[in-house]
Design a protein around this motif. Structure first.
Motif, PDB file in Angstrom:
ATOM      1  N   MET A  92       0.822  -1.202   0.000  1.00  0.00           N
ATOM      2  CA  MET A  92       0.000   0.000   0.000  1.00  0.00           C
ATOM      3  C   MET A  92       0.856   1.252   0.000  1.00  0.00           C
ATOM      4  SD  MET A  92      -2.373  -1.458   2.784  1.00  0.00           S
ATOM      5  CE  MET A  92      -0.820  -1.942   3.401  1.00  0.00           C
ATOM      6  N   ARG A  93       0.301   2.309  -0.558  1.00  0.00           N
ATOM      7  CA  ARG A  93       0.939   3.605  -0.423  1.00  0.00           C
ATOM      8  C   ARG A  93       0.836   4.067   1.026  1.00  0.00           C
ATOM      9  NH1 ARG A  93      -2.407   6.775  -4.284  1.00  0.00           N
ATOM     10  NH2 ARG A  93      -3.095   4.737  -4.967  1.00  0.00           N
ATOM     11  N   GLN A  94       1.662   4.972   1.441  1.00  0.00           N
ATOM     12  CA  GLN A  94       1.580   5.599   2.764  1.00  0.00           C
ATOM     13  C   GLN A  94       1.899   4.652   3.907  1.00  0.00           C
ATOM     14  OE1 GLN A  94      -0.067   8.960   3.274  1.00  0.00           O
ATOM     15  NE2 GLN A  94       0.242   9.168   1.091  1.00  0.00           N
ATOM     16  N   SER A  95       2.315   3.411   3.604  1.00  0.00           N
ATOM     17  CA  SER A  95       2.658   2.537   4.714  1.00  0.00           C
ATOM     18  C   SER A  95       4.170   2.356   4.724  1.00  0.00           C
ATOM     19  CB  SER A  95       1.957   1.189   4.566  1.00  0.00           C
ATOM     20  OG  SER A  95       2.476   0.511   3.458  1.00  0.00           O
ATOM     21  N   ASP A  96       4.700   2.007   5.890  1.00  0.00           N
ATOM     22  CA  ASP A  96       6.135   1.811   6.016  1.00  0.00           C
ATOM     23  C   ASP A  96       6.464   0.429   5.459  1.00  0.00           C
ATOM     24  OD1 ASP A  96       8.716   1.502   6.798  1.00  0.00           O
ATOM     25  OD2 ASP A  96       8.417   2.622   8.663  1.00  0.00           O
ATOM     26  N   LEU A  97       6.852   0.406   4.181  1.00  0.00           N
ATOM     27  CA  LEU A  97       6.919  -0.875   3.475  1.00  0.00           C
ATOM     28  C   LEU A  97       7.897  -1.848   4.094  1.00  0.00           C
ATOM     29  CD1 LEU A  97       6.619  -0.492  -0.350  1.00  0.00           C
ATOM     30  CD2 LEU A  97       5.215  -1.746   1.252  1.00  0.00           C
ATOM     31  N   PHE A  98       9.072  -1.346   4.479  1.00  0.00           N
ATOM     32  CA  PHE A  98      10.098  -2.246   5.003  1.00  0.00           C
ATOM     33  C   PHE A  98       9.590  -2.959   6.256  1.00  0.00           C
ATOM     34  CE2 PHE A  98      13.718  -2.846   7.912  1.00  0.00           C
ATOM     35  CZ  PHE A  98      14.340  -3.867   7.218  1.00  0.00           C
ATOM     36  N   LEU A  99       9.063  -2.156   7.197  1.00  0.00           N
ATOM     37  CA  LEU A  99       8.572  -2.751   8.447  1.00  0.00           C
ATOM     38  C   LEU A  99       7.338  -3.611   8.179  1.00  0.00           C
ATOM     39  CD1 LEU A  99       8.960   0.132  11.002  1.00  0.00           C
ATOM     40  CD2 LEU A  99      10.462  -1.780  10.552  1.00  0.00           C
ATOM     41  N   HIS A 100       6.530  -3.141   7.222  1.00  0.00           N
ATOM     42  CA  HIS A 100       5.315  -3.874   6.888  1.00  0.00           C
ATOM     43  C   HIS A 100       5.656  -5.276   6.389  1.00  0.00           C
ATOM     44  CE1 HIS A 100       1.047  -3.854   6.058  1.00  0.00           C
ATOM     45  NE2 HIS A 100       1.275  -4.375   4.883  1.00  0.00           N
ATOM     46  N   ASN A 101       6.710  -5.369   5.591  1.00  0.00           N
ATOM     47  CA  ASN A 101       7.097  -6.681   5.075  1.00  0.00           C
ATOM     48  C   ASN A 101       7.890  -7.481   6.089  1.00  0.00           C
ATOM     49  OD1 ASN A 101       5.860  -6.138   2.689  1.00  0.00           O
ATOM     50  ND2 ASN A 101       7.712  -5.319   1.729  1.00  0.00           N
ATOM     51  N   LEU A 102       8.545  -6.799   7.014  1.00  0.00           N
ATOM     52  CA  LEU A 102       9.374  -7.499   8.002  1.00  0.00           C
ATOM     53  C   LEU A 102       8.510  -8.165   9.073  1.00  0.00           C
ATOM     54  CD1 LEU A 102      12.308  -7.927   9.119  1.00  0.00           C
ATOM     55  CD2 LEU A 102      11.911  -5.889  10.490  1.00  0.00           C
ATOM     56  N   ALA A 103       7.409  -7.494   9.456  1.00  0.00           N
ATOM     57  CA  ALA A 103       6.629  -7.916  10.626  1.00  0.00           C
ATOM     58  C   ALA A 103       6.189  -9.386  10.586  1.00  0.00           C
ATOM     59  CB  ALA A 103       5.428  -6.993  10.800  1.00  0.00           C
ATOM     60  N   PRO A 104       5.594  -9.869   9.471  1.00  0.00           N
ATOM     61  CA  PRO A 104       5.166 -11.275   9.506  1.00  0.00           C
ATOM     62  C   PRO A 104       6.329 -12.242   9.696  1.00  0.00           C
ATOM     63  CG  PRO A 104       4.787 -10.310   7.346  1.00  0.00           C
ATOM     64  CD  PRO A 104       5.129  -9.201   8.254  1.00  0.00           C
ATOM     65  N   PHE A 105       7.508 -11.855   9.208  1.00  0.00           N
ATOM     66  CA  PHE A 105       8.643 -12.760   9.365  1.00  0.00           C
ATOM     67  C   PHE A 105       9.082 -12.848  10.813  1.00  0.00           C
ATOM     68  CE2 PHE A 105       8.689 -11.841   4.891  1.00  0.00           C
ATOM     69  CZ  PHE A 105       8.823 -13.105   4.386  1.00  0.00           C
ATOM     70  N   LEU A 106       8.995 -11.704  11.528  1.00  0.00           N
ATOM     71  CA  LEU A 106       9.326 -11.733  12.956  1.00  0.00           C
ATOM     72  C   LEU A 106       8.372 -12.665  13.700  1.00  0.00           C
ATOM     73  CD1 LEU A 106      10.130  -8.069  13.931  1.00  0.00           C
ATOM     74  CD2 LEU A 106      11.648 -10.017  13.936  1.00  0.00           C
ATOM     75  N   VAL A 107       7.084 -12.527  13.381  1.00  0.00           N
ATOM     76  CA  VAL A 107       6.092 -13.354  14.067  1.00  0.00           C
ATOM     77  C   VAL A 107       6.341 -14.823  13.793  1.00  0.00           C
ATOM     78  CG1 VAL A 107       3.649 -13.915  14.142  1.00  0.00           C
ATOM     79  CG2 VAL A 107       4.358 -11.557  14.079  1.00  0.00           C
ATOM     80  N   VAL A 108       6.581 -15.142  12.528  1.00  0.00           N
ATOM     81  CA  VAL A 108       6.718 -16.550  12.163  1.00  0.00           C
ATOM     82  C   VAL A 108       8.059 -17.105  12.664  1.00  0.00           C
ATOM     83  CG1 VAL A 108       7.743 -16.629   9.862  1.00  0.00           C
ATOM     84  CG2 VAL A 108       5.769 -18.014  10.374  1.00  0.00           C
ATOM     85  N   THR A 109       9.085 -16.257  12.725  1.00  0.00           N
ATOM     86  CA  THR A 109      10.372 -16.711  13.257  1.00  0.00           C
ATOM     87  C   THR A 109      10.244 -17.042  14.738  1.00  0.00           C
ATOM     88  OG1 THR A 109      11.442 -15.196  11.747  1.00  0.00           O
ATOM     89  CG2 THR A 109      12.807 -16.126  13.465  1.00  0.00           C
ATOM     90  N   ALA A 110       9.609 -16.142  15.494  1.00  0.00           N
ATOM     91  CA  ALA A 110       9.434 -16.391  16.925  1.00  0.00           C
ATOM     92  C   ALA A 110       8.703 -17.696  17.138  1.00  0.00           C
ATOM     93  CB  ALA A 110       8.655 -15.248  17.550  1.00  0.00           C
ATOM     94  N   SER A 111       7.678 -17.883  16.323  1.00  0.00           N
ATOM     95  CA  SER A 111       6.872 -19.080  16.486  1.00  0.00           C
ATOM     96  C   SER A 111       7.664 -20.332  16.107  1.00  0.00           C
ATOM     97  CB  SER A 111       5.624 -18.888  15.646  1.00  0.00           C
ATOM     98  OG  SER A 111       5.042 -20.058  15.319  1.00  0.00           O
ATOM     99  N   MET A 112       8.498 -20.243  15.049  1.00  0.00           N
ATOM    100  CA  MET A 112       9.277 -21.423  14.639  1.00  0.00           C
ATOM    101  C   MET A 112      10.353 -21.774  15.651  1.00  0.00           C
ATOM    102  SD  MET A 112       9.950 -21.476  10.612  1.00  0.00           S
ATOM    103  CE  MET A 112       8.630 -21.679   9.454  1.00  0.00           C
ATOM    104  N   VAL A 113      10.992 -20.747  16.211  1.00  0.00           N
ATOM    105  CA  VAL A 113      12.065 -21.039  17.169  1.00  0.00           C
ATOM    106  C   VAL A 113      11.481 -21.659  18.435  1.00  0.00           C
ATOM    107  CG1 VAL A 113      13.917 -20.067  18.531  1.00  0.00           C
ATOM    108  CG2 VAL A 113      13.539 -19.246  16.244  1.00  0.00           C
TER     109      VAL A 113
END
Lengths: 361, 154
Positions: A92-113
């Motif tokens: 989306m426009r107006q969203s912080d793309l880097f953090l927006h794309n990073l967030a699901p990976f953090l969640v899934v990494t925490a869950s996998m570890v």
């Protein structure tokens, strides 16, 4: 009792001896193999849990659930997964793309570890060292960062409110989870998951050994664990009616899929931790004095025991979810701060007293 | 409502929560009410008050109850029913009305049941059929009295 370390030792010797790997090479290869196994298991369990959730929820609501795709709807979840994989990820426009794309990976990494902290069998602990419980609590908190980032970077008021609620809720309930785990560590005297399980294999399950304080701790853990997974009756972060979907409103395609996956795996991890700490992990059911019975129970592999107990706890959590009405945010916080925390503190003292006076089995 | 004490509140809460858990667990084991529709076509029976489509029951002698008075046609808000009747002379010299054709259009029926309420002889009723979809709307127009049927009063 089948010891899985026979296989891991054989693999290590095979890589070192027959294949002529150096020590570091062998360990690297083993790590890659284990990581692959964990990711595969992660996906398989997610599918199994989503299917189970739909069926159990249906049964509690006097319905049949998915019945059309495949026999008894067995292929329904697979088709849902493939649908999800074909969806476009919209940025989306107006969203912080880097953090927006990073967030699901953090969640899934925490869950996998945290997923790999679970004791699968005797000798099949993947992440196992002397402060395992501590490590587990620390890593599981990374998921909150992902959720808060998702809410912040979406540039959407619903997402932000959902993320804030989720943060308040998860951070609060982590206290009582930590406190109940501390009570059990008090009983076992070790923080390493392998030793906790070994101890329960020899001395009996913790919930039996610790009797009253252990049962109280188990109940508190179930409530707090349910809240930790953001599941009903504590599903405020993603309440459909007010916040559309809370922190993952703006996600689509597989990024949304990661949240969905992590949500169900967190349920499994929460249940797996309950079965490790309270119900003996891979330790089979032993009744003191019945040697023949214990011998038969030992023949059942540890992985079966672990999964059986875990799915039993998953069922308990689903039962809670589909029974209770949702709480308001102030009720959630007062439940934690006014009820669960004082109770788990008193329980910790009670457990310490039991251990000090030798009142446990 | 009076304020409960801290522990009294917990006890009450636990009691009502266990009641809820008991209820859902009972529900978990009760037979499920889901109807698997195309598979259960042979056995599925709609409930008695279901309004499928309008019918005129006939007995074994091919006789119905309708006297052709047209009250149902007047009661119908959608002009769904068209009653055609004729006069005939009875053997004892009286002139009486009888039904010739009872036309009913399922496509414009809104199942209000005003016609069945208006009928003084209970000649028409809604049946339990539910597979009413057709490919052509002309097929929705039905003639309810059977070929060569008579009124029981005749």
């Amino acid at each position: 009792m089948f010891d899985f370390s026979i296989i891991t030792n054989w693999l290590h010797d095979f890589l070192m001896g027959t294949c002529g790997f150096a020590e570091w090479g062998a360990i690297l290869t083993e790590s890659v193999l284990v990581a692959l196994a964990i990711i595969t298991l992660y996906a398989v369990f997610a599918i199994a849990l989503i299917y189970m959730e739909r069926k159990v929820c249906a049964a509690f609501q006097c319905r049949l659930g998915p019945m059309r795709v495949g026999k008894w709807g067995l292929l329904q979840v697979f088709s849902d997964v493939f649908k999800m994989l074909t969806k476009e990820i919209i940025s989306m426009r107006q969203s912080d793309l880097f953090l927006h794309n990073l967030a699901p990976f953090l969640v899934v990494t925490a869950s996998m570890v945290t997923f790999s902290c679970l004791p699968w069998n005797m000798g099949a602990h993947i992440i196992d060292f002397n402060v395992g419980v501590f490590f587990f609590l620390a890593i599981s908190s990374i998921g909150v960062v992902g959720i808060l980032l998702a809410g912040w970077s979406s540039n959407n008021k619903y997402s932000l409110i959902g993320a804030m609620r989720s943060g308040a809720q998860i951070i609060s309930y982590e206290l009582s989870i930590g406190m109940t785990m501390l009570a059990m560590i008090c009983l076992t005297g070790t923080m390493s998951f392998s030793e906790i399980c070994q101890d329960q294999y020899v001395n009996g399950w913790n919930i039996v050994r610790g009797h009253v304080p252990a049962v109280i701790a188990f109940l508190i853990y179930l409530v707090a664990g349910n809240a930790e997974c953001n599941r009903g009756p504590f599903d405020l972060p993603e309440c459909e009616s007010e916040l559309t979907a809370g922190y993952h409103t703006e996600y689509s395609g597989m990024h949304f899929g990661y949240y969905y996956l992590a949500e169900y795996l967190n349920l499994f991890i929460c249940a797996g931790m309950a079965s490790t700490i309270f119900l003996g992990g891979w330790a089979p059911l032993h009744i003191y004095g019945l040697e023949g019975f214990n011998g038969v129970m030992d023949l059942v592999p540890g992985a079966v025991w672990f999964l059986g107990k875990t799915f039993f706890v998953v069922f308990l959590l689903m039962w809670l979810r589909w029974t209770f009405p949702r709480l308001r945010i102030d009720q959630i916080l007062s439940l934690e701060w006014k009820y669960l925390i004082p109770f788990s503190m008193v329980n910790l003292v009670l457990m310490a007293l039991c251990v000090a006076m030798g009142w446990h089995f | 409502m009076e304020e409960k004490s801290y522990f009294g509140g917990i006890a009450d809460g636990l009691k009502s929560l266990t009641t809820g858990l008991k209820t859902t667990m009972r529900e978990f084991f009760t037979p499920k009410i889901t109807e698997q529709y195309p598979e259960n076509r042979a056995t599925n029976v709609m409930f008695d008050r279901f309004r499928g489509s309008l019918t005129m029951p006939h007995n074994e002698q091919n006789q119905h109850q309708c006297i052709g008075c047209g009250l149902c046609q007047m009661a119908c808000p959608n002009d769904t029913i068209k009653v055609t009747s004729e006069f005939y002379e009875t053997p004892d010299g009286k002139k009486k009305k009888r039904l010739v054709k009872y036309e009913y259009d399922l496509g414009s029926c809104m199942f209000c049941q005003l016609c069945t309420r208006a009928c003084p002889h209970g000649a028409i009723t809604f049946d339990q059929s539910y597979e009413n979809a057709v490919f052509d709307r002309s097929k929705l127009k039905k003639v309810l009295n059977h070929e060569g049927s008579k009124c029981v009063k005749e």
